[in-house]
Each structure stands twice: as structure tokens, then as C-alpha cells.
Design a protein around this motif. Structure first.
Motif, PDB file in Angstrom:
ATOM      1  N   GLU A  46       0.836  -1.206   0.000  1.00 17.35           N
ATOM      2  CA  GLU A  46       0.000   0.000   0.000  1.00 17.35           C
ATOM      3  C   GLU A  46       0.864   1.246   0.000  1.00 17.35           C
ATOM      4  O   GLU A  46       1.794   1.391   0.792  1.00 17.35           O
ATOM      5  N   LEU A  47       0.519   2.160  -0.904  1.00 18.73           N
ATOM      6  CA  LEU A  47       1.257   3.415  -1.027  1.00 18.73           C
ATOM      7  C   LEU A  47       1.078   4.238   0.248  1.00 18.73           C
ATOM      8  O   LEU A  47      -0.044   4.455   0.697  1.00 18.73           O
ATOM      9  N   PRO A  48       2.176   4.719   0.855  1.00 20.72           N
ATOM     10  CA  PRO A  48       2.018   5.532   2.067  1.00 20.72           C
ATOM     11  C   PRO A  48       1.368   6.879   1.726  1.00 20.72           C
ATOM     12  O   PRO A  48       1.465   7.346   0.593  1.00 20.72           O
ATOM     13  N   GLN A  49       0.707   7.468   2.709  1.00 19.94           N
ATOM     14  CA  GLN A  49       0.155   8.816   2.552  1.00 19.94           C
ATOM     15  C   GLN A  49       1.250   9.745   2.057  1.00 19.94           C
ATOM     16  O   GLN A  49       2.398   9.659   2.505  1.00 19.94           O
ATOM     17  N   GLY A  50       0.919  10.626   1.113  1.00 16.46           N
ATOM     18  CA  GLY A  50       1.892  11.606   0.630  1.00 16.46           C
ATOM     19  C   GLY A  50       2.578  11.172  -0.644  1.00 16.46           C
ATOM     20  O   GLY A  50       2.865  11.996  -1.504  1.00 16.46           O
ATOM     21  N   ALA A  51       2.849   9.880  -0.777  1.00 16.06           N
ATOM     22  CA  ALA A  51       3.524   9.386  -1.986  1.00 16.06           C
ATOM     23  C   ALA A  51       2.554   9.416  -3.164  1.00 16.06           C
ATOM     24  O   ALA A  51       1.353   9.270  -2.984  1.00 16.06           O
ATOM     25  N   ASP A  52       3.091   9.627  -4.373  1.00  8.61           N
ATOM     26  CA  ASP A  52       2.233   9.595  -5.555  1.00  8.61           C
ATOM     27  C   ASP A  52       2.872   8.831  -6.710  1.00  8.61           C
ATOM     28  O   ASP A  52       2.474   8.976  -7.867  1.00  8.61           O
ATOM     29  N   GLY A  53       3.889   8.012  -6.406  1.00  6.31           N
ATOM     30  CA  GLY A  53       4.495   7.209  -7.461  1.00  6.31           C
ATOM     31  C   GLY A  53       5.527   6.272  -6.866  1.00  6.31           C
ATOM     32  O   GLY A  53       5.902   6.396  -5.691  1.00  6.31           O
TER      33      GLY A  53
END
Lengths: 407, 407
Positions: free
Chosen positions: A106-113
Motif C-alpha cells: 500500500e502506497l504511504p500517505q503523501g507518496a504519488d508514485g
């Protein structure tokens, strides 16, 4: 009552009588749902995937932090954590930070790529060196990208294949809503018939139809109920049919092939209930006579005694309506396209179903009629399927393109 | 050990290891033999038909007695009896005599042909009037015409269809000799996995592979044994594999998709017995990594964790050898021929299996790629089959002819 209807008329009449009837709906464990027919539309109860996830092993980043990064001039980011499979990241990413993320994580909050691990270098100096720039959204699947909550995924009437089983598992459906199998009774009549295990003495004939029809029913997902051999007289057959109608959803009676026997079968079906026989005689080869009755919404088919005829009539007239009653909306016929390997003469004014074997010749599929003097069931062992010759055709020409319905 | 083999090399290596192994032979009642694989050649133990029989309702005669007979000038024959179905006629025919015979009835001694009842007239004056001449042998099938005693009818390795069930019944074979189903264990690993009935919370993923692979095994006639979700650590997986190897003939392990997990799966298979892993990594899309081990003659497949990849690798590499071990000699792939409905770009240097949906356009079958960002199993629900794009192809062009392997 319709008599000697054309195959198309016969099918239409059968559909009219039974086409609206469906077996009841049952729930079966997912692991036993293969081949069953969905009785409900399946909509997603949630977004799939349920969270923004990585499609690569790599590092979650702010894409903007990588803009302009190259092998010669890498971006330096600060690793602040590791994403673990199946766990919601306990941290969020600020600008200038990154976190290791496995495929599916799962992508952490804040990351977008996500930068693929191949484009990063870790020198153990407290920084991650990113050697390639990525666009926002790179290597990420967002929540609901595949399926939105409420989206229609599978339709009532679909036959469940392995991937539907997998999709139902993904959607969290442990019990599949399917149509109940039809119980179909098989009565075999004829004074010449003996059990399969009986020796071949005198002029007796072993009971082929009980077994061939039973297997044919299993093959379309119905549940065969074998009542064995019934004596070819009015009282015995009436009693057997009465029991079969009480215990089953439909009945197949394969009878003696002579004119007198067919008439008796018709009378017995007619006497079994309302509305009774509504169709008698269908002009196909092999396969006359055919009797279709409706006893309180239960189809009763009087099939020829000759095993090849009985099997064709079952496949062409009985199987489609039984499948429909089990919820199948559109049966995908298994077909092959071939050219005829030799001439086949005209067919005596009846629509004909010609068993063929498929071979290869110069890279082309060739259909060859499976010849047999008697047309016994053993000849069908060599057949891969059959070709339908319309009533008005003059036969088939060598080299002609044909569609083979595969067995 | 082979690494990152081409698909063809991988298949050859798998065949070499396991191709000679067969499950044991068991006898199953004919009514349960549908879909099983014959473990023996089947030869006829008798002539079929077992006696000279009529193919028509009519009168058994000496053909010579009818020569020259017409409607205007009928031959007059003396009825001397009636042939009953299933009974050896108790009389024989002398010249000038005839006997009623139903379709399938045994020809009386002396007779050499049957006149159809339509060409006779009975005026109840003690004579039968025959209005047409017949040749010797007319409307008769002789003993052994269809099958001679000792004739090869079905071959070891043939899959039993309804007509083979019927033919075995005709031959008096109440128990079919077939190969035992393979028991195939399924282990699903991955710390992110939860049961199908679990709610979708956090970043967990439901265990799709257990169910999709189970259904895939059922579809090829194997018996799936589901061991559920195993924790993604060395001890748990080792213990689970040991149990599965004791109880099953083959094992599928679908693992986490990250590099580390695949290495662990490989090590665990290698430690389970001899000769161990002999193939790792097959360059196809979707589907890397793939691990194949041989533990004492039992195949162990390490499949990707991603459900679509796992299902393709199962179908392309595992299913063929499992079917072979169950005696299938030649699997008939179900195929359709279509033209591509749009361009598909090149495939990154790996052989690619592209899921497609089939539609009709101007009477031609068109294959359209089933698009999906994530390639989740739900996307395969819309697919009818797949197209194989060879490694060296530049992709597929709109309008190009393709062979679709149907699901």
C-alpha cells in the motif's frame, strides 16, 4: 398437437412450453461452483483494489522529487520506512523522503508514485539515489482502478469458469448463488434390452441409452437419475414414468424403435398428466420419432430406441431446454471450421446430422463422414463432431466449407 | 538448474522430468466414467451386432421370392410366424414363406432380406402380397458388420465422452479401466492474504489463488486439495509443503510476488527432497517467476502470487504435465480463429499471453484485448480466451489473423 414438425418449429415449440421455467436458486461453496450457472448478477461490494498499491518492487516517492534525475545526476531522497505486505503504512511521506515498497504494497500517505528498484542505488550513506525521473502515478494502481463499488461484474446465466471462481473469491463471495441442477430421470424400454453386465446371448441388446444419456446429462450439468430397463408394456411403463415424474424435474424415455412402441410411449406420456404430449415426430436423420410432452411443467421426452438417434435427439432437442431451465442464457457451441473431405449424397428430405472425424490435410482441417452400415453407437467413438445438412440441401460437396459442432 | 528458460525449453524440461509417470489404474462404474481417461485399449470381445438383424419394420423373406414383384404383379408369400424383439426366432423360413420382423429383430434362419412393411399388403387371405423386389441383404445388418470380435475400438489415453460411455455399454463393459485422478495440493502464501469471507480492511488481499487454482484443477480432471493460507516464513511453508507432499501427487505453491519470496519458495522446494528444483524463471508475460521442482517424482510448482499470472502459469506449464500424468495423450485445445480488433504494442522481449474477448463484426470473429490497469483476476471474467504473442513479434496489428485458445 404438432406432428412431424421441422427441427426449427420443434425447438420453438419446446422453448415456448418450458422457456420461462427455472430451477430454484441455491448457494454452493465457491470451491464447488465450477461449471454451475450464476442465478444472480454479481456486483462489486467494494472498490478493487481497495487501496492505492504499487505494481513494482521499488521506492514510494513524491514524483516531483525525481524530476530531472538521471544516472549522472541522481536525486537524493531520505528513506524513512518500509512498507510491509498486508499492512497499512504507519508513516506518511514528506517531500524529500522515500520508503521501500514491495509489489502489491500500500502506497504511504503523501507518496504519488513508485520508482523501480532497478533505477535506485543505496550506498548506505543515509540516502537513496534515484537515477530516473517518474511521472505522478507511475507504477501505482489507485483504489477502484479495476472495479468500482457497485459495478456489474458477472451476469445471471453465466457459466462459472475458473476465472469467475477467482473473481468471486476476490470480491469476497464465499457462497455462489447458482441454479439447482435439474434431476432428470432416464427410462429405457424395450423387451430386447439387457443390463450392460449381461452376456451377449441370443438376440438381446445391451442397454446403451441409460448410460449414454446419463453421461450426456452429466455433461450439460444436470443430475441423471437412472431407472434402468422397464418392460415394454403399458402398465410397467406407466408405473415407472409416474415414479420418475414424482422424483425428477424432467424425464427421458428411450423406447423401442418400432411404430407401435412409439405410439404406446406417446399414449403413456399423454395419460401421465396435463397438458400432455404437444409434439410428435421431428423430421431429422437420425432421430425419428421424437415425442415431447409437458406434464405439469416437467418436460418428458420420448426418444428413439436406437442409441445414435436417441443421443442426437437428446443433444439437439432436449439438452438446450434443460440447459435453459438451469439458467444458461447463451450456450457457446464448440465449433470447428473445416472442408468436406468427400461428397455426401442428399439426405432423403430430412435435416440430417452427419457425424464426422476431423483430420489435417496440407494444414487445413478436413471433415470426413464416419461411415457405418448400422449406425451403432460404437461408430460415434471415431467422430469429433457433426455437420448439419439442411433439409433442402442436395448433400455436401467435397471441398465445401462446413461448420462442425464438436462433441 | 535451468534459469529463465524460454517457454518451449521450460515445457520440454518439465516433460522430460515427469512425462513417463502415470497415476495408477482404477476401475470406475460406467455411470461415473465421463471425463475420465482410458487406461487400457478397449477391444470388442464379440461381434457387433451379435446376430443378423433387420433395420426396418417389415417381412423377412427369401430375396429370390421377390424378384420381379411389382404393385401390379405382387409376389404372394405365406406368413409363417412373427419375430419378437430380443428372442431368437423359433422357426426358419422355407422358400415361399415370410415372417413379420420389427426393426432390430433377428433374421430367421433361411431369410436373407427384409421387405419394408410399406411395400406389402395383407388382405387376410392367408397370403402376404409383396409389391417390390429386394436384393439379397436388403434392410439387414449382418453379425459383425459394425465391429468384429477383437477389433480395437478405443485407445488408452482417450478421454471418455458420452458416446464412449455408450460404446462401453454396448460392449458389455460395466467397469471402465481409467487412470486415477491426481491429487494436487494447493498452498497459498503471502502475509497480506486473508480468507475469502474476511472483510476488505486495510491493505489485505483475499486469497484468490486457492479458489482459482482449485477450479482450474477440477477443470482438467484432477482432485484439488486446498491447504489454505500459509504464513510467508520458512518454517510454516516447509511444514505445509511436507504435509502436502505426503498427501498429494503434486503441489502448487502460489507465493508472494516479490523477489525475496520467490527465492524462499525455491529454497523450501529444494530442501523438501530430491532431485529438487530444476527450473527457475520462465520468460513469459504475465507470469514470472516460475519455479518447478521434482520431489521424488512429484511435481512441485512455485507460481507467482499475482492471480492472473498464477492462473496463466498453471494453464501453460502445470496443466499439460498433470494431464499427461493422468494419461491424456493428446489434449485437444479449444481454439477459435479471429482477427485482431486493434493494434497491440510489442511485449517487452517476453512471450506474452494476451486475454481477449471475442465479438462478431460483419460476420467475422474479432478478438479484442481485455484491458485492465492492474491485471486483476476480475478482468479475466470478460475474456473468452487468450492469444499468444511470440517473444520476437513486434506486437499484433489490427486486422491480423490470430488463433485464440479458449478458456
Amino acid at each position: 398437437m404438432l406432428t412431424v414438425a421441422s427441427p426449427a418449429d420443434a425447438l420453438a415449440a419446446i422453448q415456448e412450453h418450458f422457456g420461462a421455467i427455472r430451477t430454484r436458486v441455491v448457494s454452493v461453496p465457491l470451491a464447488e461452483s465450477l461449471g454451475r450457472v450464476l442465478a444472480e448478477d454479481i456486483r462489486s461490494r467494494e472498490d478493487v483494489p481497495g487501496f492505492d498499491r504499487s505494481t513494482m518492487d521499488g521506492y514510494a516517492v513524491h514524483a516531483q522529487d525525481t524530476f530531472g534525475a538521471t544516472e549522472a545526476l541522481p536525486a537524493m531522497l531520505k528513506p524513512v520506512g518500509t512498507v510491509h505486505m498486508g499492512q497499512v503504512p504507519a508513516f506518511s511521506l514528506n517531500k524529500g523522503e522515500c520508503a521501500y515498497i514491495p509489489t502489491g504494497g500500500e502506497l504511504p500517505q503523501g507518496a504519488d508514485g513508485v520508482v523501480m528498484v532497478e533505477y535506485t542505488e543505496n550506498l548506505n550513506d543515509g540516502f537513496l539515489y534515484v537515477q530516473s525521473s517518474i511521472a505522478p502515478g507511475a507504477n501505482v494502481i489507485y483504489r477502484g482502478d479495476d472495479v468500482k463499488e457497485g459495478q456489474l461484474l458477472m451476469k445471471q446465466g453465466q457459466v462459472i469458469r475458473p476465472q469467475e471462481v477467482g473473481a468471486l473469491a476476490a470480491l469476497g463471495v464465499p457462497l455462489a448463488p447458482v441454479y439447482e441442477r435439474l434431476r432428470v430421470g432416464i427410462l429405457s424400454t424395450g423387451d430386447e434390452l439387457v443390463e450392460v453386465s449381461a452376456p451377449q446371448t441370443g438376440s438381446v441388446v445391451r442397454d446403451v441409452n441409460t448410460y449414454a444419456l446419463s453421461a450426456g446429462l452429466s455433461a450439460i450439468g444436470a443430475e441423471p437419475v437412472r431407472y434402468g430397463i422397464t418392460k415394454d408394456d403399458h402398465a410397467s411403463l406407466t408405473a415407472a414414468l409416474s415414479i420418475a415424474l414424482r422424483e425428477c424435474d424432467a424425464v427421458l424415455i428411450s423406447g423401442g424403435s418400432s411404430v407401435g412402441t412409439a405410439d404406446m410411449t406417446r399414449r403413456i406420456i399423454d395419460e401421465a398428466g396435463r397438458p400432455g404430449v404437444f409434439l410428435h415426430g421431428v423430421a431429422v436423420k437420425p432421430g425419428k420419432p421424437t415425442i415431447v410432452g409437458d406434464i405439469g411443467g416437467k418436460p418428458v421426452f420420448g426418444l428413439p430406441g436406437h442409441p445414435v438417434s436417441a443421443y442426437f435427439i437428446f443433444r439437439i432437442f432436449a439438452a438446450p431446454i434443460l440447459q435453459r431451465m438451469m439458467g444458461v442464457i447463451r450456450e457457446q457451441p464448440r465449433e470447428a471450421f473445416a472442408i468436406m473431405g468427400r461428397n455426401v449424397p442428399s439426405n432423403h428430405g430430412r435435416q440430417e446430422y452427419l457425424p464426422v472425424a476431423l483430420t489435417e490435410e496440407d494444414g487445413r482441417k478436413v471433415a470426413l463422414p464416419v461411415a457405418s452400415k448400422s449406425g451403432l453407437i460404437t461408430t460415434l467413438v471415431g467422430a469429433d463432431g457433426f455437420v448439419c445438412i439442411p433439409r433442402d440441401a442436395e448433400g455436401l460437396m467435397r471441398g465445401q466449407h462446413v461448420t462442425v459442432t464438436l462433441f
